[in-house]
Design a protein around this motif. Sequence first.
Motif, PDB file in Angstrom:
ATOM      1  N   LYS A   1      27.622  42.120  30.921  1.00  0.00           N
ATOM      2  CA  LYS A   1      26.791  43.061  30.325  1.00  0.00           C
ATOM      3  C   LYS A   1      27.074  44.424  31.127  1.00  0.00           C
ATOM      4  O   LYS A   1      27.339  45.465  30.410  1.00  0.00           O
ATOM      5  CB  LYS A   1      25.244  42.692  30.085  1.00  0.00           C
ATOM      6  N   ASN A   2      26.724  44.342  32.263  1.00  0.00           N
ATOM      7  CA  ASN A   2      26.642  45.672  32.959  1.00  0.00           C
ATOM      8  C   ASN A   2      28.070  46.069  33.028  1.00  0.00           C
ATOM      9  O   ASN A   2      28.452  47.382  33.115  1.00  0.00           O
ATOM     10  CB  ASN A   2      25.920  45.434  34.448  1.00  0.00           C
ATOM     11  N   TYR A   3      28.976  45.306  33.312  1.00  0.00           N
ATOM     12  CA  TYR A   3      30.507  45.579  33.590  1.00  0.00           C
ATOM     13  C   TYR A   3      31.065  46.198  32.450  1.00  0.00           C
ATOM     14  O   TYR A   3      31.519  47.242  32.397  1.00  0.00           O
ATOM     15  CB  TYR A   3      30.957  44.421  33.942  1.00  0.00           C
ATOM     16  N   GLU A   4      30.839  45.700  31.470  1.00  0.00           N
ATOM     17  CA  GLU A   4      31.300  46.300  30.063  1.00  0.00           C
ATOM     18  C   GLU A   4      30.607  47.522  29.588  1.00  0.00           C
ATOM     19  O   GLU A   4      31.250  48.412  28.805  1.00  0.00           O
ATOM     20  CB  GLU A   4      30.938  45.261  28.788  1.00  0.00           C
ATOM     21  N   ASN A   5      29.236  47.901  30.241  1.00  0.00           N
ATOM     22  CA  ASN A   5      28.538  49.016  30.006  1.00  0.00           C
ATOM     23  C   ASN A   5      29.042  49.999  30.834  1.00  0.00           C
ATOM     24  O   ASN A   5      28.568  51.266  31.124  1.00  0.00           O
ATOM     25  CB  ASN A   5      27.066  48.872  29.724  1.00  0.00           C
ATOM     26  N   GLU A   6      30.089  49.709  31.650  1.00  0.00           N
ATOM     27  CA  GLU A   6      30.610  50.545  32.829  1.00  0.00           C
ATOM     28  C   GLU A   6      29.616  50.831  33.864  1.00  0.00           C
ATOM     29  O   GLU A   6      29.477  51.879  34.665  1.00  0.00           O
ATOM     30  CB  GLU A   6      31.435  51.779  32.225  1.00  0.00           C
ATOM     31  N   SER A   7      28.521  50.143  34.044  1.00  0.00           N
ATOM     32  CA  SER A   7      27.546  50.037  35.249  1.00  0.00           C
ATOM     33  C   SER A   7      28.049  49.201  36.093  1.00  0.00           C
ATOM     34  O   SER A   7      27.757  48.137  36.462  1.00  0.00           O
ATOM     35  CB  SER A   7      26.220  49.526  34.672  1.00  0.00           C
TER      36      SER A   7
END
Length: 374
Positions: free
Chosen positions: A17-23
């Motif tokens: 989730k965070n990875y795909e949101n570039e977080s």
Amino acid sequence: MDLKHSIQQDTWETIHKNYENESYSSAILDSIHMLTETIRNKTGLEGDGSNLIGQAFGGDNPRIQLNKLQTESEKNVQKGIQDILRGLFTAIRNPRSHDNHNDNKSEADAIIAFIDYLLKVIEKSKVKFEESIFLERVFEKYYVKSVEYSELLVSEIPKRQRANIAISVILKRKEGDIQKIGYFMKSLFDKLEENDVLNVFKVISEELKLANTDEDIRTMLHIVPGDNWNNIDEIVRLRIENLLLENLELGKVDLKTNNCLSGQLATWIQTEHLIYFRNVSDWTFQIVKKLDMSYEGREYINRYFWEKICEVNTYEIDFHLESYIREELNRNNEEVIEKIKNQISYEENHPWWEVFKEELKKHPDIKYIDDLPF
């Protein structure tokens, strides 16, 4: 790097989730949190950071053992991974937890992939506490039936794994000596956290929901502490208590052989269960009713329930039991006189001295004895 296909599915699900949101910094922290929880769950430890790593991987007999620890090389691997993990928390996690960090995709890929590698290493390792091996000790024929032995055995269970052990024993309870299992479960319940107790009783409730054989119910009665009885789902409690009450109503003892003819299941009820039963008055009524019926029924109550129902009614005596005792004392029933004598003579402050004050005036032989008979 296609990170999604380069790491384990569980790791990806944790960070995606965070990875795909570039977080990316948050994704790195997600992966370290997963690593922390994996170590905690594998060891049962509650620590964090370097403290957790030291407890899990350090010492001569570590909780997580990466190899046989026989050669110098194997010991170096153990220490090396321990040092890497300490460094991971100090150099990677802590700065991202306390300061603003803005990792890019390339940095996140490298760190998360390495954490995934560490997760694989830990997954393949051996742990000091193995549930399957521990359960063999609970069910072995040489189990010592004592409080001391049970408490020592329970003390070996990591805190996080106590509820799982309790549930496993409950599900396997018919495979062992129920007396020994009873000792173990009493010690284990004393150590469970409140939330763990609730989770264990969800399983107990499911087991009792459709239970219809004596073995299903009596084994559960023996290993469920009575003072926790009200943690069972209410509808399940009502069903089991009603089933047990019907069993008591059938109870008889063969006066020739001295064996219990019927009502065997109800005899497994302990005083602690009765105290927490939903309607103790119904139980008191049925017990008193059987005392006025056949010899076989009266002997059943005298043997299995008289002391229990008297103890339950010590401070607030039920009308049915009070009326029965009062009437039998007035009738000079020798059997009841002797039972009351045994019940209250060694307790100076027993409430029944006052309840039956007038009746006891007629029986001066029932008096307080301040010297115990042993």
